[in-house]
Design an enzyme around this catalytic site. Structure first.
Site, PDB file in Angstrom:
ATOM      1  N   ASP A   1      44.058  42.731  43.368  1.00  0.00           N
ATOM      2  CA  ASP A   1      45.304  42.706  42.593  1.00  0.00           C
ATOM      3  C   ASP A   1      45.032  43.005  41.119  1.00  0.00           C
ATOM      4  OD1 ASP A   1      47.179  41.718  44.779  1.00  0.00           O
ATOM      5  OD2 ASP A   1      45.568  40.263  44.852  1.00  0.00           O
TER       6      ASP A   1
ATOM      7  N   TYR B   1      47.644  50.200  50.662  1.00  0.00           N
ATOM      8  CA  TYR B   1      47.618  50.056  49.201  1.00  0.00           C
ATOM      9  C   TYR B   1      47.185  51.365  48.542  1.00  0.00           C
ATOM     10  CZ  TYR B   1      48.270  45.205  50.215  1.00  0.00           C
ATOM     11  OH  TYR B   1      48.807  44.030  50.688  1.00  0.00           O
TER      12      TYR B   1
ATOM     13  N   ASP C   1      43.596  51.563  42.551  1.00  0.00           N
ATOM     14  CA  ASP C   1      44.516  52.666  42.233  1.00  0.00           C
ATOM     15  C   ASP C   1      45.108  52.471  40.835  1.00  0.00           C
ATOM     16  OD1 ASP C   1      45.829  50.406  43.242  1.00  0.00           O
ATOM     17  OD2 ASP C   1      47.633  51.535  43.735  1.00  0.00           O
TER      18      ASP C   1
ATOM     19  N   GLU D   1      33.273  40.881  52.086  1.00  0.00           N
ATOM     20  CA  GLU D   1      34.466  41.494  51.497  1.00  0.00           C
ATOM     21  C   GLU D   1      35.350  40.389  50.940  1.00  0.00           C
ATOM     22  OE1 GLU D   1      37.227  43.959  53.847  1.00  0.00           O
ATOM     23  OE2 GLU D   1      37.999  44.736  51.946  1.00  0.00           O
TER      24      GLU D   1
ATOM     25  N   ASP E   1      39.301  31.146  48.661  1.00  0.00           N
ATOM     26  CA  ASP E   1      39.090  31.963  47.471  1.00  0.00           C
ATOM     27  C   ASP E   1      37.668  32.541  47.530  1.00  0.00           C
ATOM     28  OD1 ASP E   1      38.512  32.946  44.957  1.00  0.00           O
ATOM     29  OD2 ASP E   1      39.237  31.185  43.877  1.00  0.00           O
TER      30      ASP E   1
ATOM     31  N   GLU F   1      39.940  35.935  52.708  1.00  0.00           N
ATOM     32  CA  GLU F   1      41.337  36.288  52.464  1.00  0.00           C
ATOM     33  C   GLU F   1      42.126  34.976  52.452  1.00  0.00           C
ATOM     34  OE1 GLU F   1      43.304  39.086  51.656  1.00  0.00           O
ATOM     35  OE2 GLU F   1      44.687  37.405  51.538  1.00  0.00           O
TER      36      GLU F   1
ATOM     37  N   THR G   1      44.035  52.771  53.107  1.00  0.00           N
ATOM     38  CA  THR G   1      44.887  51.633  53.470  1.00  0.00           C
ATOM     39  C   THR G   1      46.282  51.842  52.902  1.00  0.00           C
ATOM     40  OG1 THR G   1      44.425  50.386  51.465  1.00  0.00           O
ATOM     41  CG2 THR G   1      42.892  50.091  53.300  1.00  0.00           C
TER      42      THR G   1
ATOM     43  N   LYS H   1      49.584  42.259  33.154  1.00  0.00           N
ATOM     44  CA  LYS H   1      49.919  41.681  31.838  1.00  0.00           C
ATOM     45  C   LYS H   1      48.680  41.110  31.178  1.00  0.00           C
ATOM     46  CE  LYS H   1      54.625  40.491  33.099  1.00  0.00           C
ATOM     47  NZ  LYS H   1      55.460  39.456  33.680  1.00  0.00           N
TER      48      LYS H   1
HETATM   49  C1  LIG Z   1      46.275  44.338  47.225  1.00  0.00           C
HETATM   50  S1  LIG Z   1      45.625  43.505  48.617  1.00  0.00           S
HETATM   51  C2  LIG Z   1      44.342  44.633  49.223  1.00  0.00           C
HETATM   52  C3  LIG Z   1      43.889  44.310  50.620  1.00  0.00           C
HETATM   53  C4  LIG Z   1      42.748  45.180  51.184  1.00  0.00           C
HETATM   54  N1  LIG Z   1      41.557  45.093  50.384  1.00  0.00           N
HETATM   55  C5  LIG Z   1      43.177  46.632  51.364  1.00  0.00           C
HETATM   56  O1  LIG Z   1      42.709  47.486  50.610  1.00  0.00           O
HETATM   57  O2  LIG Z   1      43.987  46.885  52.266  1.00  0.00           O
HETATM   58  C6  LIG Z   1      44.654  42.235  47.843  1.00  0.00           C
HETATM   59  C7  LIG Z   1      44.373  41.072  48.781  1.00  0.00           C
HETATM   60  O3  LIG Z   1      43.359  40.257  48.215  1.00  0.00           O
HETATM   61  C8  LIG Z   1      43.660  38.893  48.467  1.00  0.00           C
HETATM   62  N2  LIG Z   1      42.922  38.141  47.441  1.00  0.00           N
HETATM   63  C9  LIG Z   1      43.030  38.279  46.091  1.00  0.00           C
HETATM   64  N3  LIG Z   1      42.151  37.503  45.464  1.00  0.00           N
HETATM   65  C10 LIG Z   1      41.451  36.852  46.444  1.00  0.00           C
HETATM   66  C11 LIG Z   1      40.392  35.912  46.418  1.00  0.00           C
HETATM   67  N4  LIG Z   1      39.874  35.470  45.268  1.00  0.00           N
HETATM   68  N5  LIG Z   1      39.914  35.455  47.586  1.00  0.00           N
HETATM   69  C12 LIG Z   1      40.442  35.884  48.770  1.00  0.00           C
HETATM   70  N6  LIG Z   1      41.446  36.780  48.853  1.00  0.00           N
HETATM   71  C13 LIG Z   1      41.942  37.249  47.703  1.00  0.00           C
HETATM   72  C14 LIG Z   1      45.171  38.816  48.406  1.00  0.00           C
HETATM   73  O4  LIG Z   1      45.682  37.718  49.132  1.00  0.00           O
HETATM   74  C15 LIG Z   1      45.566  40.169  49.044  1.00  0.00           C
HETATM   75  O5  LIG Z   1      45.724  40.041  50.437  1.00  0.00           O
END
Ligand SMILES: C[S@@+](CC[C@H](N)C(=O)[O-])C[C@H]1O[C@@H](n2cnc3c(N)ncnc32)[C@H](O)[C@@H]1O
Length: 243
Positions: A146, A219, A182, A71, A123, A96, A217, A150
């Site tokens: 995310d 989100y 979403d 994940e 990452d 994460e 979740t 933009k």
């Molecule tokens: C909007 S949150 C969604 C979290 C989770 N998937 C949920 O549905 O509850 C997006 C998360 O992805 C993490 N994230 C974004 N790009 C990432 C990457 N390339 N590697 C690790 N984490 C990442 C961000 O730090 C954030 O915590």
């Protein structure tokens, strides 16, 4: 293949790192469970980057050989932990970058009493390319990544550039990539990018039905409360005979 397509070599990441300050319960969870469930990785120049040549022996990290699920962007583990509890037969690696969220995940892992999850603070896009053998991943989950609305930020979207090539290379033939968002524009962008990929096939010929095992979740709840539609997508790595 070249382990890092150009998009992943540049300093373009799909996240903004926020404060690493943890609340008391997160600190306690980290101290109690971090050593067991958080896997260290050799770092590149940025603190979230993975060094070239870094390796992790996943069988050793889990103490067993089992199908690997990855994940990326697991947040506080709201999907990860319940879904891992429902998949005891799989070894699940979560990436994460936000440490307090990882600490919350550890708290959930402890409460659930599961042992089939390991978390890496890095990452996940780079990590997928560097830390997994080709054809070794049975599933990839990217839920509510995310959206980067933009146009000038679209390059920061996780599902962007060469990332689908990395996913296709790392998935085992028949392996699946499950996505959910979403944001309609991002959902359409994902579908456009992935429907055209020669090594991925859309399992549902359009949107996937909501994945029943994926919990709602915060989100997803936020998106629903704002009147947005949730879109799921599922792609399968075409098997060798079709390559
Ligand atoms: C909007 S949150 C969604 C979290 C989770 N998937 C949920 O549905 O509850 C997006 C998360 O992805 C993490 N994230 C974004 N790009 C990432 C990457 N390339 N590697 C690790 N984490 C990442 C961000 O730090 C954030 O915590």
């Amino acid at each position: 293949m070249d382990p890092l397509p150009p998009r992943l070599r540049r300093d373009v990441v799909s996240f903004v790192r926020r404060s690493t300050r943890m609340n008391e319960s997160q600190q306690k969870a980290w101290e109690r469970l971090g050593g067991r469930f958080v896997i260290d990785v050799e770092r590149g120049e940025m603190s979230t980057a993975v060094a070239d040549g870094a390796r992790i022996d996943w069988d050793e990290a889990f103490g067993r050989t089992a199908p690997l699920i990855v994940e990326i962007g697991s947040g506080g583990g709201d999907s990860l932990v319940p879904m891992a509890a429902g998949r005891p037969e799989a070894n699940i690696v979560a990436f994460e970058v936000f440490e307090p969220a990882v600490a919350s995940t550890l708290g959930r892992i402890g409460r659930e009493g599961i042992d089939n999850v390991r978390v890496v603070v890095a990452d996940g896009a780079q990590a997928l390319a560097k830390l997994f053998d080709d054809g070794s991943v049975s599933e990839l989950w990217t839920f509510f990544a995310d959206p980067w609305h933009k146009a000038r930020h679209h390059k920061r979207r996780l599902v962007s550039g060469g990332f689908a090539d990395v996913v296709a290379a790392k998935l085992a033939p028949g392996g699946v990539w499950r996505l959910a968002t979403d944001w309609e524009d991002y959902a359409l962008w994902m579908r456009d990018e992935l429907d055209d990929h020669p090594l991925l096939t859309n399992v549902h010929d359009g949107w996937a039905p909501r994945l029943a095992e994926r919990p709602v979740t915060k989100y997803e709840a936020k998106g629903l409360a704002a009147g947005r539609t949730i879109h799921d997508l599922t792609y399968r790595r075409v098997d060798a005979a079709q390559d």
